[in-house]
Scaffold this motif. Structure first.
Motif, mmCIF file in Angstrom:
data_model
loop_
_atom_site.group_PDB
_atom_site.id
_atom_site.type_symbol
_atom_site.label_atom_id
_atom_site.label_comp_id
_atom_site.label_asym_id
_atom_site.label_seq_id
_atom_site.Cartn_x
_atom_site.Cartn_y
_atom_site.Cartn_z
ATOM 1 N N VAL A 243 -2.612 -13.588 17.821
ATOM 2 C CA VAL A 243 -3.309 -12.810 18.855
ATOM 3 C C VAL A 243 -3.366 -11.341 18.432
ATOM 4 O O VAL A 243 -2.339 -10.766 18.046
ATOM 5 C CB VAL A 243 -2.589 -12.920 20.217
ATOM 6 C CG1 VAL A 243 -3.410 -12.251 21.322
ATOM 7 C CG2 VAL A 243 -2.305 -14.377 20.561
ATOM 8 N N TYR B 162 -0.747 5.452 11.448
ATOM 9 C CA TYR B 162 0.628 4.928 11.401
ATOM 10 C C TYR B 162 0.781 4.102 10.131
ATOM 11 O O TYR B 162 0.717 2.887 10.148
ATOM 12 C CB TYR B 162 0.923 4.103 12.658
ATOM 13 C CG TYR B 162 0.941 4.955 13.904
ATOM 14 C CD1 TYR B 162 2.120 5.537 14.349
ATOM 15 C CD2 TYR B 162 -0.230 5.227 14.599
ATOM 16 C CE1 TYR B 162 2.146 6.350 15.464
ATOM 17 C CE2 TYR B 162 -0.227 6.040 15.714
ATOM 18 C CZ TYR B 162 0.966 6.596 16.140
ATOM 19 O OH TYR B 162 0.973 7.417 17.245
ATOM 20 N N GLN B 163 0.918 4.807 9.035
ATOM 21 C CA GLN B 163 1.105 4.168 7.744
ATOM 22 C C GLN B 163 2.489 4.531 7.225
ATOM 23 O O GLN B 163 3.013 5.603 7.548
ATOM 24 C CB GLN B 163 0.034 4.668 6.763
ATOM 25 C CG GLN B 163 -1.368 4.223 7.126
ATOM 26 C CD GLN B 163 -1.564 2.745 6.897
ATOM 27 O OE1 GLN B 163 -1.395 2.255 5.795
ATOM 28 N NE2 GLN B 163 -1.888 2.014 7.943
ATOM 29 N N THR C 265 -10.562 -5.032 13.945
ATOM 30 C CA THR C 265 -10.629 -3.596 13.673
ATOM 31 C C THR C 265 -9.719 -3.194 12.504
ATOM 32 O O THR C 265 -9.529 -2.012 12.246
ATOM 33 C CB THR C 265 -10.223 -2.792 14.934
ATOM 34 O OG1 THR C 265 -8.973 -3.293 15.403
ATOM 35 C CG2 THR C 265 -11.261 -2.908 16.031
ATOM 36 N N ILE D 48 -0.219 -7.175 19.273
ATOM 37 C CA ILE D 48 -1.182 -6.477 20.125
ATOM 38 C C ILE D 48 -0.772 -5.016 20.367
ATOM 39 O O ILE D 48 -1.018 -4.461 21.425
ATOM 40 C CB ILE D 48 -1.397 -7.232 21.456
ATOM 41 C CG1 ILE D 48 -0.074 -7.386 22.209
ATOM 42 C CG2 ILE D 48 -2.062 -8.573 21.205
ATOM 43 C CD1 ILE D 48 -0.263 -7.874 23.642
ATOM 44 N N GLY D 49 -0.176 -4.427 19.387
ATOM 45 C CA GLY D 49 0.130 -3.001 19.500
ATOM 46 C C GLY D 49 1.596 -2.741 19.799
ATOM 47 O O GLY D 49 2.424 -3.673 19.795
ATOM 48 N N ASN E 82 -4.620 -4.161 12.162
ATOM 49 C CA ASN E 82 -4.046 -4.421 10.833
ATOM 50 C C ASN E 82 -2.887 -5.406 10.887
ATOM 51 O O ASN E 82 -2.759 -6.266 10.018
ATOM 52 C CB ASN E 82 -3.546 -3.108 10.207
ATOM 53 C CG ASN E 82 -4.679 -2.344 9.572
ATOM 54 O OD1 ASN E 82 -5.633 -2.926 9.068
ATOM 55 N ND2 ASN E 82 -4.598 -1.032 9.595
ATOM 56 N N SER E 83 -2.037 -5.273 11.900
ATOM 57 C CA SER E 83 -0.867 -6.164 11.959
ATOM 58 C C SER E 83 -1.303 -7.616 12.103
ATOM 59 O O SER E 83 -0.817 -8.494 11.376
ATOM 60 C CB SER E 83 0.038 -5.807 13.142
ATOM 61 O OG SER E 83 0.534 -4.531 13.014
ATOM 62 N N ALA E 84 -2.211 -7.882 13.054
ATOM 63 C CA ALA E 84 -2.634 -9.262 13.308
ATOM 64 C C ALA E 84 -3.254 -9.865 12.049
ATOM 65 O O ALA E 84 -2.940 -10.999 11.662
ATOM 66 C CB ALA E 84 -3.629 -9.294 14.461
ATOM 67 N N ASN F 211 0.816 -1.221 0.000
ATOM 68 C CA ASN F 211 0.000 0.000 0.000
ATOM 69 C C ASN F 211 0.848 1.269 0.000
ATOM 70 O O ASN F 211 0.379 2.324 0.431
ATOM 71 C CB ASN F 211 -0.972 -0.001 1.193
ATOM 72 C CG ASN F 211 -0.249 -0.140 2.524
ATOM 73 O OD1 ASN F 211 0.965 -0.244 2.563
ATOM 74 N ND2 ASN F 211 -1.003 -0.141 3.607
ATOM 75 N N ARG G 189 9.058 2.402 17.439
ATOM 76 C CA ARG G 189 8.380 1.754 18.566
ATOM 77 C C ARG G 189 8.637 0.248 18.496
ATOM 78 O O ARG G 189 9.098 -0.257 17.475
ATOM 79 C CB ARG G 189 6.883 2.064 18.489
ATOM 80 C CG ARG G 189 6.308 1.719 17.135
ATOM 81 C CD ARG G 189 4.886 2.205 16.953
ATOM 82 N NE ARG G 189 4.395 1.726 15.657
ATOM 83 C CZ ARG G 189 3.143 1.690 15.289
ATOM 84 N NH1 ARG G 189 2.214 2.136 16.094
ATOM 85 N NH2 ARG G 189 2.790 1.232 14.110
ATOM 86 N N GLY H 10 -6.278 -7.954 16.899
ATOM 87 C CA GLY H 10 -7.341 -7.759 15.908
ATOM 88 C C GLY H 10 -7.141 -6.561 15.002
ATOM 89 O O GLY H 10 -8.034 -6.212 14.230
ATOM 90 N N ARG I 239 -12.201 -8.802 21.185
ATOM 91 C CA ARG I 239 -13.507 -8.262 20.760
ATOM 92 C C ARG I 239 -14.247 -9.289 19.906
ATOM 93 O O ARG I 239 -13.709 -10.350 19.616
ATOM 94 C CB ARG I 239 -13.302 -7.031 19.877
ATOM 95 C CG ARG I 239 -12.628 -5.881 20.554
ATOM 96 C CD ARG I 239 -12.589 -4.754 19.556
ATOM 97 N NE ARG I 239 -11.700 -3.713 20.012
ATOM 98 C CZ ARG I 239 -12.070 -2.453 20.163
ATOM 99 N NH1 ARG I 239 -13.299 -2.078 19.884
ATOM 100 N NH2 ARG I 239 -11.204 -1.553 20.563
ATOM 101 N N GLN J 219 -8.351 -2.916 8.449
ATOM 102 C CA GLN J 219 -9.032 -2.418 7.244
ATOM 103 C C GLN J 219 -9.888 -3.533 6.653
ATOM 104 O O GLN J 219 -9.488 -4.698 6.651
ATOM 105 C CB GLN J 219 -7.999 -1.981 6.207
ATOM 106 C CG GLN J 219 -7.268 -0.712 6.564
ATOM 107 C CD GLN J 219 -5.976 -0.546 5.775
ATOM 108 O OE1 GLN J 219 -5.761 -1.192 4.756
ATOM 109 N NE2 GLN J 219 -5.102 0.305 6.262
#
Ligand code: NAP
Length: 318
Positions: free
Chosen positions: A153, A286-287, A183, A240-241, A157-159, A50, A116, A155, A179, A185
C-alpha cells in the motif's frame, strides 16, 4: 552548572551518528542515546543503492555498524537501549535529559535526531494482524511470505522500493495506490512495474484487512467507481508516509502542521543550545545523504555555539 556532557544527541540513526562523528572528533564530550536499533530506519534497509561513494551498494545493517564504529572511534559514548523520556532547559541554559531508565543526564547542548515512524493504516484488521502479516518492513518480514500473494500500500519511494524487494519472494503483488500513478523516482517505478509479479491497483484504498490469526485477504474500494473488491493477500506491507517523533519536545520547539520540527539552515531550533536535524525536521528532501549532512551541520553549529559561549561567558563552565 557543571554538566555531564558537552552535547547529548538523541537518536542513533544516520543523522545522530554523523553528528557524533563530528562532535567526537572535535573532542566534545558526546553522548548518543538510541532507544532501539543503531542506524534507525536505515538499519532495516536491505540495500542502500544511492548513497554516493558506495558504487556496489551496502546493506543498511553494515552501513549502520560502520557509522557506529566511526562515532565510537572519535570517543562518542553510545548508549543502546536507552531512550530519552524528557528534555528540559535549565535556568542557566544547560539541559537535563530524563532517560527511559529513570535516571537523567545533563549537557550544555542537545541535538534532537529522533527521526520519524511509519504512519498507520486506519482500517479494521490493521492492529489485530500487525506482526501476523501486516508489516511496515519488507526487509524484515518479506522472506516469511514466499510463493504467496501479498499487497503493498502506498505510491512513494518506500512503497515502490520495498515492493520491488518483495518480488524476490511473493508469487504476486497487488500494489494499491489511491492515485492513478506512483510518485516515486522514475527509475524505481520502471524497475518495479517491469516485474511481471507486480499488478498496480490504481485509484484504490484498502477498506479492511481480514483474517483471524493471519492475513487471509483484503477488501479494497475503487475511488473512481466506488466498487469494492476482495483481493488475495497473505501479507500487507504498508508504506504510506511518516510521523515525526517530536511529541517529547513540542513544548520547547516550533513544529509545522505535521509535527515536524522547524529549523533554520544551521539546524538551530530557536532555543539557544538546542538543535534538531534529519527526518524529525522540515526538510526539502528526505534522503540518506542529506539527513547525514544535517547531522554534520548540527554538530558544527554546536561547536560554534559552545565557542561563542566560552568567549562571552568564560566563568560559566562553557
Ligand atoms: P511519501 O513520499 O510521503 O509517500 C507516502 C505514500 O503513501 C504516498 O503515495 C501517499 O499518497 C500514500 N498515503 C499517505 N497516506 C495514505 C493513506 N492514509 N492511505 C493510503 N495511502 C496513503 O513516503 P515514503 O515513500 O515513505 O517516502 C518518504 C521520504 O523518504 C521521501 O522523501 C522519499 O523520497 C524518501 N525515500 C527515499 C528513498 C530512496 O531514495 N531510495 C527510499 C525511500 C524513501 P499521496 O501521494 O496520494 O498522498
Amino acid at each position: 552548572m557543571a554538566t555531564d556532557y558537552d552535547v547529548i544527541i538523541i537518536g542513533g540513526g544516520p543523522t545522530g551518528l554523523a553528528a557524533a562523528v563530528y562532535t567526537g572528533r572535535s573532542l566534545l564530550r558526546t553522548l548518543v542515546l538510541e532507544k532501539q536499533t543503531v542506524g534507525g530506519q536505515i538499519a532495516l534497509s536491505a540495500a542502500i543503492d544511492n548513497y554516493p561513494g558506495f558504487a556496489d551498494g551496502i546493506s543498511g545493517y553494515e552501513f549502520a555498524e560502520a557509522f557506529l564504529k566511526h562515532a565510537q572511534r572519535f570517543g562518542a559514548e553510545v548508549r543502546i537501549g536507552v531512550g530519552a523520556a524528557s528534555v528540559a532547559r535549565n535556568d542557566d541554559g544547560t539541559f537535563t535529559v530524563g532517560l527511559s531508565d529513570e535516571t537523567s543526564v545533563t549537557a550544555k547542548t542537545v541535538i534532537l535526531a529522533m527521526g520519524r515512524h511509519p504512519r498507520r493504516l486506519e482500517v479494521p484488521g490493521y492492529d489485530k494482524l500487525f506482526g501476523k502479516g501486516v508489516s511496515v518492513c519488507a526487509t524484515c518480514d518479506g522472506a516469511f511470505f514466499r510463493n504467496v500473494p501479498v499487497a503493498v500500500v502506498g505510491g512513494g519511494n518506500s512503497a515502490v522500493e520495498e515492493g520491488h524487494f518483495l518480488t524476490r519472494y511473493a508469487s504476486e503483488i497487488n500494489s494499491i495506490h489511491r492515485r492513478d500513478h506512483f510518485t516515486a523516482q522514475k527509475i524505481l517505478i520502471e524497475e518495479y512495474l517491469h516485474d511481471p509479479k507486480v499488478k498496480p491497483v490504481w485509484n484504490s484504498v484498502v477498506e479492511e484487512i481480514y483474517g483471524e490469526n493471519e492475513v487471509d485477504g483484503i477488501r479494497i474500494r475503487n475511488l473512481t467507481t466506488d466498487k469494492t473488491e476482495d483481493l488475495p493477500a497473505k501479507a500487507v506491507f504498508v508504506f504510506i508516509g511518516w510521523i515525526p517523533n517530536s511529541a517529547m519536545v513540542k513544548h520547547l520547539v516550533r513544529t509545522d502542521d505535521e509535527g515536524r520540527v522547524i529549523v533554520n539552515e544551521l539546524m538551530e531550533t530557536g532555543v539557544p543550545g538546542l538543535f534538531a536535524a534529519g527526518d524529525l525536521c522540515v526538510r526539502p528532501i528526505y534522503q540518506l545523504a542529506n539527513v547525514v549532512a544535517d547531522g554534520v551541520q548540527a554538530a558544527v553549529s554546536v561547536e560554534r555555539y559552545l565557542e561563542i559561549k566560552k568567549h562571552h561567558d568564560p566563568n560559566h563552565g562553557y
